[in-house]
Design an enzyme around this catalytic site. Sequence first.
Site, PDB file in Angstrom:
ATOM      1  N   ASP A  99       0.850  -1.193   0.000  1.00 39.27           N
ATOM      2  CA  ASP A  99       0.000   0.000   0.000  1.00 39.27           C
ATOM      3  C   ASP A  99       0.886   1.243   0.000  1.00 39.27           C
ATOM      4  O   ASP A  99       2.081   1.154   0.277  1.00 39.27           O
ATOM      5  CB  ASP A  99      -0.940   0.008   1.221  1.00 39.27           C
ATOM      6  N   GLU A 166       0.259  -0.645   5.870  1.00 39.02           N
ATOM      7  CA  GLU A 166       1.318  -0.036   6.682  1.00 39.02           C
ATOM      8  C   GLU A 166       1.124   1.469   6.765  1.00 39.02           C
ATOM      9  O   GLU A 166       1.329   2.079   7.819  1.00 39.02           O
ATOM     10  CB  GLU A 166       2.692  -0.369   6.105  1.00 39.02           C
TER      11      GLU A 166
HETATM   12 ZN   LIG Z   1       6.939   2.388   4.067  1.00 36.01          ZN
END
Ligand SMILES: [Zn+2]
Length: 460
Positions: A99, A166
């Site tokens: 992501d 994340e």
């Molecule tokens: Zn990163």
Amino acid sequence: MTTETTAALRARVAELFPALQADLEALVRIPSVSAAAFDQAHVAASAAATEQLLRDAGLPDVQILSALRPDGTSGAPAVVARRPAPEGAPTVLLYAHHDVQPPGDPATWDTADPFEPTQVGERLFGRGAADDKAGIVAHLGALRTLGLPDGADLPVGVTVFLEGEEESGSPSFRAFLEAHRDLLAADVIVVADSTNWKVGVPALTTSLRGLVDGEVELRALEHAVHSGQFGGPVLDAVTLMSRLVATFHDEAGDVAIEGLVTAPEPQVDYDEAALRADSSLLDGVALAGTGTVSGRLWAKPALSVIGMDVTSVAAASNTIAPSCTAKISLRLAPGQDPAAADAALSAHVAKHAPFGAQVTWRSGEAGKAFLAPGDTAAMRAARAAFTEAWGAAPVDIGVGGSIPFIADLLEVFPDAAILVTGVEDPDSRAHGANESVHLGELQKVVLAEALLLTKIGEGL
Ligand SMILES: [Zn+2]
């Protein structure tokens, strides 16, 4: 490892790199922003794309998995790809995330579209080109270099773990680790999501700051009153809050909260002129704090007021505000226990309540710092691999930001050695406009990881 092997691997990486760059460009074209306001179909698409790349790289067991977040909703899709260890060989977990951050205002980018990868000189621009799709490509490149066509020659067991949230704070990470503990268990964990020191000089990230935040509410009156009728003996809550906020730092600009930990001074310093430029500090504004610049960024706590509820200028009237709330973000030095820092902050606001104002501290998020052990066999292997790949010795660096999930990895897999490696350099501008990766450096990252896996396979 012989020089001959290194030269052969270097040639192999160079041969494979054009295809790796094409794969990186294809991943950048998928706008996999995990922030809730964005279409999560793109995050699913990047999971599917990386699943296919890993299958094609010779990892036979590839799955897309997710776990529940604390609020009961499903976490973003993560990709877990495995190839069991050859008899007697260790297993290495290779982490990256698929992501990305939101692109921000496209007008602030020099390229036409943040999600259209654009090469300028040796740099490839695009959201995610560095953070962290370059990390995915680093793992993929190492696997292809050592294991193609079918992965059978890989010297170690490999589990690739590509997280999908994340950049949204990894809300289901801990649950994911616990649910898939057996799948993810490894002897060495490589987290390819940090930075190198500069172009030409690799780095091992050996410390990351932790974080606590929360809100301080200050109350002085039951209700607002006229500033002419009562002003003088009665101070407004914003003035009182300002006096409280002013106690968070001493005259030199160091955090003045009693009991917070400071870590030892880092090995390398951050150039002051570079910091001024990188942070866009205006001419004449002095740096705060004492000690080296890198020490202030990596080894000391830092406190910022990141929000405050006050009447806006447009809505102002001649009124004494009865209350004021501020949101405080406190970065923690490596070695600092977040709960102790939260307690210190709470005690500080209680002790420094100005003019006896009623002050309440409400704790918010907490994330642990990371401090690598001084030296491990895995760290020595990584340093040797970096030195061979770059022809330059690596430095140990800290990072002022936080990757709290590393503490989760250490807690769930206490026996694993953790290596935090870099794909970025100081010009990469991760999270900002004009994010880029240096392609020459990325080739060295791939080579270094191939060398590292080889060394781990030979025994630590
Ligand atoms: Zn990163």
